[in-house]
Design an enzyme around this catalytic site. Structure first.
Site, PDB file in Angstrom:
ATOM      1  N   CYS A 102       0.848  -1.193   0.000  1.00  0.00           N
ATOM      2  CA  CYS A 102       0.000   0.000   0.000  1.00  0.00           C
ATOM      3  C   CYS A 102       0.883   1.243   0.000  1.00  0.00           C
ATOM      4  O   CYS A 102       1.404   1.653   1.040  1.00  0.00           O
ATOM      5  CB  CYS A 102      -0.939   0.011   1.202  1.00  0.00           C
ATOM      6  SG  CYS A 102      -2.021   1.463   1.191  1.00  0.00           S
ATOM      7  N   CYS A 150      -0.215   4.173   2.361  1.00  0.00           N
ATOM      8  CA  CYS A 150       0.088   3.921   3.764  1.00  0.00           C
ATOM      9  C   CYS A 150       1.592   3.996   4.021  1.00  0.00           C
ATOM     10  O   CYS A 150       2.027   4.537   5.047  1.00  0.00           O
ATOM     11  CB  CYS A 150      -0.484   2.575   4.205  1.00  0.00           C
ATOM     12  SG  CYS A 150      -2.293   2.542   4.240  1.00  0.00           S
TER      13      CYS A 150
END
Length: 173
Positions: free
Chosen positions: A131, A134
């Site tokens: 991700c 993130c």
């Protein structure tokens, strides 16, 4: 079974993975809370129960109850957040980026341990799950907290080795 014993059962084609586990276990660059917290977070982040069991045994007595709980919580909340934020980043419709997530993630604000340690755990699992949003978010928080690039790189190294252990072992069992 210890993590070293668990990784020792990997086949010869994964010798590099075994050697990397040994290197992580002998690592002196990180304090024990970060080292064992990363191992525990990444094991839980792998979602591979035999590895989780081995690392839980490895970390027993080496982490405070609060640090162990925070490590598990980091893996849990990132399992959710990494899916959601990866979607908002990858979706062609950028409207999703401006919508409220409406996901509970209180543990990020109050992890029960040093915030930088918790953010490092979250970054490692975010790297495992791919991700980018993130990863960037947790890295920014870590940089603001004074965590250097070498420490961040160590966390991602832990994630990569633990993911490899889980993947190789799962493929053979």
């Amino acid at each position: 079974m210890s993590l070293k014993e668990f990784s020792g059962a990997l086949p010869d084609f994964a010798k590099d993975i075994r050697l990397n586990v040994s290197s992580l276990l002998n690592e002196q660059a990180l304090p024990d809370q970060r080292k064992y917290g990363l191992l525990l977070t990444c094991a839980h982040g792998s979602a591979y129960k035999p590895l989780v069991d081995a690392v839980e045994a490895e970390c027993s007595g080496k982490l405070s109850a609060e640090a162990a709980t925070a490590a598990r919580a980091a893996a849990a909340v990132m399992a959710m957040n990494n899916v959601y934020y990866r979607f908002t980043h990858l979706a062609g419709n950028k409207e999703y980026l401006n919508m409220p997530a409406k996901l509970r993630m209180n543990v990020i604000g109050a992890p029960g341990i040093d915030k930088a340690d918790f953010e490092l755990f979250c970054l490692a699992v975010s790297a495992m799950n791919g991700c980018g949003m993130c990863i960037d978010s947790h890295e920014q928080v870590l940089k603001k907290a004074g965590v250097n690039a070498e420490t961040i790189q160590h966390a991602v190294r832990y994630a990569s080795v633990m993911k490899a252990v889980a993947s190789v072992h799962a493929a053979l069992n």
